[in-house]
Design a protein around this motif. Structure first.
Motif, PDB file in Angstrom:
ATOM      1  N   MET A   1       0.830  -1.207   0.000  1.00  0.00           N
ATOM      2  CA  MET A   1       0.000   0.000   0.000  1.00  0.00           C
ATOM      3  C   MET A   1       0.865   1.257   0.000  1.00  0.00           C
ATOM      4  N   SER A   2       2.002   1.219   0.700  1.00  0.00           N
ATOM      5  CA  SER A   2       2.941   2.343   0.674  1.00  0.00           C
ATOM      6  C   SER A   2       3.381   2.616  -0.760  1.00  0.00           C
ATOM      7  N   ALA A   3       3.729   1.563  -1.486  1.00  0.00           N
ATOM      8  CA  ALA A   3       4.172   1.717  -2.880  1.00  0.00           C
ATOM      9  C   ALA A   3       3.022   2.153  -3.778  1.00  0.00           C
ATOM     10  N   ALA A   4       1.850   1.563  -3.596  1.00  0.00           N
ATOM     11  CA  ALA A   4       0.709   1.877  -4.465  1.00  0.00           C
ATOM     12  C   ALA A   4       0.312   3.343  -4.334  1.00  0.00           C
ATOM     13  N   ILE A   5       0.239   3.825  -3.105  1.00  0.00           N
ATOM     14  CA  ILE A   5      -0.147   5.217  -2.875  1.00  0.00           C
ATOM     15  C   ILE A   5       0.902   6.157  -3.465  1.00  0.00           C
ATOM     16  N   THR A   6       2.176   5.858  -3.214  1.00  0.00           N
ATOM     17  CA  THR A   6       3.254   6.721  -3.711  1.00  0.00           C
ATOM     18  C   THR A   6       3.277   6.746  -5.231  1.00  0.00           C
ATOM     19  N   ALA A   7       3.196   5.582  -5.850  1.00  0.00           N
ATOM     20  CA  ALA A   7       3.233   5.516  -7.309  1.00  0.00           C
ATOM     21  C   ALA A   7       2.068   6.296  -7.919  1.00  0.00           C
ATOM     22  N   HIS A   8       0.888   6.156  -7.320  1.00  0.00           N
ATOM     23  CA  HIS A   8      -0.275   6.896  -7.819  1.00  0.00           C
ATOM     24  C   HIS A   8      -0.050   8.406  -7.705  1.00  0.00           C
ATOM     25  N   LEU A   9       0.428   8.826  -6.551  1.00  0.00           N
ATOM     26  CA  LEU A   9       0.640  10.263  -6.344  1.00  0.00           C
ATOM     27  C   LEU A   9       1.730  10.820  -7.254  1.00  0.00           C
ATOM     28  N   GLU A  10       2.654   9.948  -7.677  1.00  0.00           N
ATOM     29  CA  GLU A  10       3.724  10.381  -8.577  1.00  0.00           C
ATOM     30  C   GLU A  10       3.339  10.243 -10.050  1.00  0.00           C
ATOM     31  N   GLY A  11       2.060   9.960 -10.302  1.00  0.00           N
ATOM     32  CA  GLY A  11       1.553  10.013 -11.664  1.00  0.00           C
ATOM     33  C   GLY A  11       1.508   8.702 -12.417  1.00  0.00           C
ATOM     34  N   LEU A  12       1.780   7.585 -11.739  1.00  0.00           N
ATOM     35  CA  LEU A  12       1.757   6.293 -12.422  1.00  0.00           C
ATOM     36  C   LEU A  12       0.371   5.650 -12.332  1.00  0.00           C
ATOM     37  N   SER A  13       0.118   4.742 -13.249  1.00  0.00           N
ATOM     38  CA  SER A  13      -1.107   3.934 -13.234  1.00  0.00           C
ATOM     39  C   SER A  13      -0.819   2.694 -12.392  1.00  0.00           C
ATOM     40  N   VAL A  14      -1.658   2.435 -11.405  1.00  0.00           N
ATOM     41  CA  VAL A  14      -1.356   1.419 -10.395  1.00  0.00           C
ATOM     42  C   VAL A  14      -2.476   0.378 -10.316  1.00  0.00           C
ATOM     43  N   LEU A  15      -2.108  -0.856 -10.063  1.00  0.00           N
ATOM     44  CA  LEU A  15      -3.067  -1.904  -9.712  1.00  0.00           C
ATOM     45  C   LEU A  15      -2.448  -2.744  -8.604  1.00  0.00           C
ATOM     46  N   MET A  16      -3.173  -2.890  -7.499  1.00  0.00           N
ATOM     47  CA  MET A  16      -2.693  -3.736  -6.405  1.00  0.00           C
ATOM     48  C   MET A  16      -3.467  -5.051  -6.427  1.00  0.00           C
TER      49      MET A  16
END
Length: 552
Positions: A1-16
């Motif tokens: 979740m730490s990675a997913a939230i950070t990646a999303h906030l940094e503009g990446l498309s995320v799927l957990m």
């Protein structure tokens, strides 16, 4: 979740992707402590620190640092990761004013400031998603689903003796009953690791980050003919069938290590080992297996393959087992000792849970110490309880009938039930009692360090951890070498990239949590040395995916 939230906030498309039916994994059932030196609250709680002091302590606990560049990244960027996640409402942490490192007598140790706790979280913010959050361990709740802290527990034990405790207890109970009347499946006041997982999950939900439950990743894909080593996606098994999903920036493995993979346990744990992990049973080494299939390698030089905890086991009538970890509640309290099959003490009972199990294995080389036995008298069990046996006169006959709790009127009789020499056990207790009455333990040093005293009874004198065992009946519980997660995992670099046998990063593959080889090399220097690196390297991995050009 730490990675997913950070990646999303940094503009990446995320799927957990979550293999089980619930979000939160081991974190949701943990104590929730986070050990990160130089965090923003260290000085505020009165414990200014220095890098030289932290390195000194780590050297004195770990010996040779297994992966120095990775440790440096953790120390350099841990506070940054927490600050980032707190600023984006994914974390809320409270610095501990007093919380000794686990080896406070070693140079460089701190009496507080390095460990933080999650603030309690109101799970009503999750709405209908609350049921998707993994529940805490039921044995760490009361009234069928009310989470409590150690402070709450002390108040609840004193509700008939103190108005302040009665008031505190009534506030908790009324909130809990209101939750149940409103249809919640358990109390919405989440604490400890459950609060940490809940807040992260709630932030994911509020940001609209997609996730899937019942989604078991079974293989890593490498489909780029120009870069055949690059991980380009995953194969995932869902109730709807098998899918292949591509990843442009990378795949992060964080599947919880291998505590429930019997083959890996047998290969890497000391002998004997058994099914005594407190981790969720879905943690079966999936990430480590897949990482190795594409060239990843296990770390080397660890002092332990797992983070140990003594565990007692209740065999239920339906054939299932209930495991109870003896972490911080009973072992350090005054009036409890641990003995091996010969009826002799073998360890400082108030040492850390990790060190206690190391003591079990060490003793077992000479005399059978698996299982070991926690012993106490009637005064102790009424005051503190013993494992699943609750204090305050609560019913315990069912635990006796199941063979979990052994009760006897005398030490001789107790020894007979445990298959020990009664004279040896009586001599062990007599020797312990003689010194305990004076507040000393010259044999094993119970109550001799600040960490020991921290977990003892502050109202008991002359030593918070020592009192004689005198009043029958006497009680015993068997404990086994269990774990709260694995430390052995895939080798990674300072950017959380999985490494191959040549020490080269595998393109597109990142690893965090217990899938990553412990930055502590299997040692346990303080509370929260699993969750601290998990949050940090999840954040580091996401930042590297989003900004590889900024890596340094």
């Amino acid at each position: 979740m730490s990675a997913a939230i950070t990646a999303h906030l940094e503009g990446l498309s995320v799927l957990m992707l979550e293999k089980t039916a619930h979000i939160g994994g081991s974190t949701a059932i943990s104590g929730g402590a986070i050990w990160i030196p130089f965090n923003d609250q260290t000085e505020k709680v009165g414990h200014p620190d220095s890098e030289a002091k932290v390195w000194e302590y780590l050297h004195n606990v770990l010996g040779e640092i297994p992966n120095r560049s990775q440790m440096q990244a953790y120390l350099d960027r841990g506070a940054q990761a927490l600050r980032y996640l707190e600023q984006h409402d994914a974390l809320r942490l409270l610095g501990r004013v007093y919380s000794p490192d686990y080896y406070p007598d070693r140079s460089g140790a701190s009496m507080g400031g390095r460990a933080l706790d999650p603030a309690e979280f109101d799970a009503r913010e999750l709405g209908g998603k609350f049921r998707e959050l993994r529940n805490p361990l039921p044995e760490f709740t009361v009234l069928g689903g009310m989470m409590i802290t150690l402070t709450d527990a002390r108040h609840l034990l004193r509700v008939t003796r103190s108005f302040a405790s009665w008031k505190h207890g009534m506030k908790l109970v009324l909130r809990y009953f209101k939750d149940r009347l409103q249809g919640y499946h358990r109390g919405t006041r989440t604490l400890l690791g459950n609060a940490l997982a809940a807040r992260l999950f709630a932030r994911m939900v509020s940001l609209g980050i997609p996730y899937r439950l019942h989604a078991e990743v079974t293989a890593l894909l490498r489909a780029d003919p120009q870069a055949p080593e690059r991980v380009t996606g995953v194969e995932v098994q869902t109730p709807a069938g098998t899918e292949q999903l591509s990843a442009r920036k990378g795949v992060l493995l964080a599947t919880g290590g291998f505590p429930w993979d019997a083959e890996m346990r047998q290969a890497h744990y000391p002998s004997p080992t058994g099914p005594y992990s407190m981790s969720p049973t879905g943690n079966t080494g999936d990430g480590i297996r897949m990482g190795r299939e594409v060239g990843g390698v296990l770390g080397t030089g660890n002092s332990s393959p797992a983070f140990w905890a003594p565990v007692s086991v209740l065999q239920r009538a339906d054939g299932t087992a209930l495991r109870y970890p003896h972490l911080v509640w009973d072992r350090a309290k005054p009036g409890l000792i641990a003995v091996n099959s010969a009826g002799k003490r073998f360890v400082n009972e108030s040492t850390s849970y990790h060190e206690f199990v190391i003591g079990m294995y060490r003793s077992h080389e000479q005399v059978a110490t698996i299982p070991a036995y926690l012993l106490c008298d009637s005064d102790f069990i009424e005051t503190w309880g013993l494992g699943l046996a609750l204090p305050g006169g609560r019913p315990r006959q069912h635990l006796e009938h199941a063979g979990y709790l052994v009760k006897a009127p005398t030490l001789d009789a107790l020894a007979g039930q445990l298959g020990m020499d009664g004279n040896v056990l009586k001599e062990t207790v007599a020797r312990y009692n003689l010194h305990a009455a004076q507040g000393q333990d010259p044999e094993f040093g119970k109550g001799s360090t600040a960490y020991n005293q921290y977990l003892g009874d502050p109202d008991h004198q002359p030593n918070a951890c020592l009192a004689p065992l005198q009043k029958g009946p006497f009680y015993a519980v068997r404990v086994y070498p269990g774990d709260i997660g694995t430390a052995l995992g895939l080798q990674a670099d300072a950017h959380a990239r999985a490494l191959n046998a040549q020490g080269t990063p595998i393109p597109g593959l990142y690893v965090a949590g217990n899938d990553q080889n412990s930055v502590m090399g299997g040692a346990y220097p303080g509370p929260g040395i699993t969750l601290g690196p998990a949050l940090t390297f999840g954040w580091i991995a996401a930042m590297h995916m989003a900004h590889p050009e900024a890596a340094h």
